[in-house]
Enzyme design. Structure first.
Site, PDB file in Angstrom:
ATOM      1  N   ALA A   1     -24.470 -25.632 -21.312  1.00  0.00           N
ATOM      2  CA  ALA A   1     -25.756 -26.347 -21.485  1.00  0.00           C
ATOM      3  C   ALA A   1     -25.694 -27.539 -22.305  1.00  0.00           C
ATOM      4  CB  ALA A   1     -26.670 -25.095 -22.176  1.00  0.00           C
ATOM      5  N   CYS A   2     -26.319 -28.708 -22.050  1.00  0.00           N
ATOM      6  CA  CYS A   2     -26.413 -29.799 -22.596  1.00  0.00           C
ATOM      7  C   CYS A   2     -27.749 -30.176 -22.592  1.00  0.00           C
ATOM      8  CB  CYS A   2     -25.572 -30.716 -22.194  1.00  0.00           C
ATOM      9  SG  CYS A   2     -25.698 -31.437 -20.625  1.00  0.00           S
ATOM     10  N   ASP A   3     -28.185 -31.373 -23.245  1.00  0.00           N
ATOM     11  CA  ASP A   3     -29.639 -32.124 -23.297  1.00  0.00           C
ATOM     12  C   ASP A   3     -30.147 -32.024 -22.124  1.00  0.00           C
ATOM     13  OD1 ASP A   3     -30.733 -31.911 -25.650  1.00  0.00           O
ATOM     14  OD2 ASP A   3     -29.936 -33.948 -26.098  1.00  0.00           O
TER      15      ASP A   3
END
Length: 542
Positions: free
Chosen positions: A452-454
């Protein structure tokens, strides 16, 4: 004990707020860049001055009289698809684009509605996206122009109103009536917002668009557009550029491109010249880790379009930001004087994307754009070279890993790490590339792993690919490894892997998952620990 002044705290909060705003704006635009590129290619191929247009610069390439493609002029609105199919049956297939009128409807309806739907989903999922699209349709019809700013405001607003409306009767609907209430409430709210958008919101946005357009025209008429670089170039280094680029330049640029076939606004922020010049200067005149890693960074920045990779170099020597400003202004001046521009946004800001977006307006325009890149790079290179040469002795005598500190500062400015920063650590041998603490063992069976990232793209996608290969080499089957945005975590993931700066947000979004923090998505020692943990659970032999 270290203390922070209230003024510094307020400045940090302001910067963080602007960064989040910029991230939100780019989140509306970036997932739809492919649609912008499709529209740009159709425009440059079929407008009168395009490759296949009536005024084509390539003799013998003229396909059909396709002037109506720019907005459904003539009888195109009446003929529609039935006329297009008739034309095809009669052997006049080249006129299909003219009859259907792709360019006008795409830029007026498709692109703004895609933005509105994306914005609505970001605020309130699929339901928010539907209402946002309905409401934005009212704004578009009420103005009859490409209403990108309207979509970027009405979309999130409509989704937020939908969310507040649903809270009014949350838990109060009798069983069996949920679908009825949800569908009718969204439909009625969408209708009301579309009507308000048509009569009230649309005219307001029309006025705002006119004011912004007039401001740009005023800067161009007075030859003042290059001064915008004074804002844009420092903003890029501080990761504040998205609010400017995607909030103003892209919407206004699309409107200009729809009218003139190209826009200079697409090149103000995306020009790869200033970053290339900075990195070349560090290659020849830099010292230590910065000098060693600059050549590879230049290739990634220029051909890959990852501009953030040169930000640590500027932060390690802040006076070079002046060189970036001068180079950016020189590039803008070149395009302004010679009439260079792009047909659609160059995303990412790679020379390859710039070429694709510039060539549709003719070879002459492409050469002007190339010249603007070369001029911007040369000016930045010369000024940066002077700055680096003047401070070379003090840089060599300085102690400590200043470049590693600059990488850390870049990540702090952005609010997250990335594959680009990880690559810099690896190539420079920076002390910032230290291994992270060991992962915490768990008894929970791991079957679904999420990176998960932005944005849910880019570095997290690369990390997911790396871990899939690790599982495959270890002979571990039955593990799903995907990547997504932190905002889309729904609690179903058994294991969530994030960069350290984002772990707290991921835990809040998916509290029941196992969370592992890494410094480097591309090559973290944590991956071996995760693989070993799963092997032990599955009883797989080494």
């Amino acid at each position: 004990m270290t203390t922070t002044s209230p003024a510094a705290t307020k400045a940090g909060d302001l910067r963080t707020g602007v960064q989040r705003f910029g991230t939100f704006l780019s989140g509306m635009i970036m997932p739809n860049i492919a649609a912008f590129i499709a529209w740009g290619f159709i425009t440059m191929l079929f407008i009168p001055a395009g490759f296949f247009g009536a005024e084509t610069p390539f003799p013998g390439w003229h396909w059909a009289p396709v002037a109506e493609i720019i907005g459904g002029g003539g009888d195109s609105a009446v003929i529609g698809w039935q006329g297009a199919m008739t034309a095809l049956a009669e052997g006049d297939g080249g006129n299909i684009f003219a009859y259907v009128g792709l360019v006008g409807p795409m830029v007026t309806y498709l692109l703004p509605l895609l933005i509105a739907n994306t914005a609505g989903r970001m605020v309130y999922g699929e339901r928010g996206g539907v209402v946002a699209t309905i409401a934005t349709m009212g704004v578009i019809v009420g103005t009859n122009i490409p209403m990108f700013l309207g979509a970027m405001i009405m979309g999130p607003l409509a989704a937020w109103i939908t969310k507040q409306m649903d809270r009014l009767w949350d838990g109060k609907i009798r069983p069996g009536f949920e679908m009825l209430v949800n569908n009718f409430s969204a439909g009625i709210l969408g209708m009301i917002l579309a009507i308000l958008g048509f009569f009230a919101f649309g005219p307001v946005m029309l006025g705002i668009s006119a004011v912004l357009g007039a401001a740009v025209d005023w800067l161009v008429s007075l030859s003042l557009l290059p001064i915008v670089s004074i804002i844009v170039e420092p903003a890029k280094v501080l990761f504040l550029n998205n609010a400017i680029n995607h909030g103003v330049f892209t919407p206004l640029g699309i409107e200009q491109a729809a009218e003139n076939g190209k826009s200079i606004l697409f090149l103000i922020e995306a020009n790869p010249g200033p970053g290339l010049g900075l990195l070349l200067a560090f290659t020849f005149f830099g010292v230590g880790a910065a000098k060693a890693s600059a050549p590879g960074a230049a290739i990634i920045q220029f051909f890959g379009g990852i501009h953030e990779i040169y930000f640590p170099y500027a932060l390690s020597k802040p006076t070079t930001i002046l060189a970036l400003i001068a180079g950016g202004a020189a590039g803008v001046t070149t395009n302004m004087i010679l009439g260079g521009g792009l047909a659609f946004p160059a995303a990412p800001g790679s020379i390859i994307a710039v070429t694709a977006a510039a060539i549709g307006s003719g070879v002459g325009n492409l050469l002007v754009v190339y010249l603007s890149v070369v001029v911007a790079a040369a000016v930045t290179f010369l000024i940066t070279g002077v700055i680096l040469r003047a401070s070379r002795k003090s840089d060599l005598a300085a102690e400590g890993d200043t470049f590693g500190a600059a990488i850390a500062q870049t990540e702090a400015n952005k609010g997250k790490s990335s594959a680009a920063m990880d690559a810099l650590r690896a190539s420079s041998g920076s002390a910032a590339n230290a291994a992270a603490p060991a992962a915490v063992a768990t008894d929970r069976r791991i079957e679904n792993v999420v990176f998960a990232c932005d944005a849910g793209m880019g570095s997290s996608a690369m990390g997911a690919s790396v871990l899939r290969n690790r599982f495959k080499k270890a002979g571990v089957d039955g593990i799903t490894v995907t990547n997504q945005a932190i905002a889309n975590l729904d609690g179903t993931a058994d294991l969530v892997i994030t960069q350290q700066q984002l772990t707290d947000r991921a835990k809040a979004q998916s509290p029941n998952s196992i969370h592992v923090s890494v410094d480097n998505f591309m090559n973290s020692p944590k991956y071996e620990e995760v693989v070993e943990m799963v092997r032990e659970q599955r009883g797989t032999e080494a």
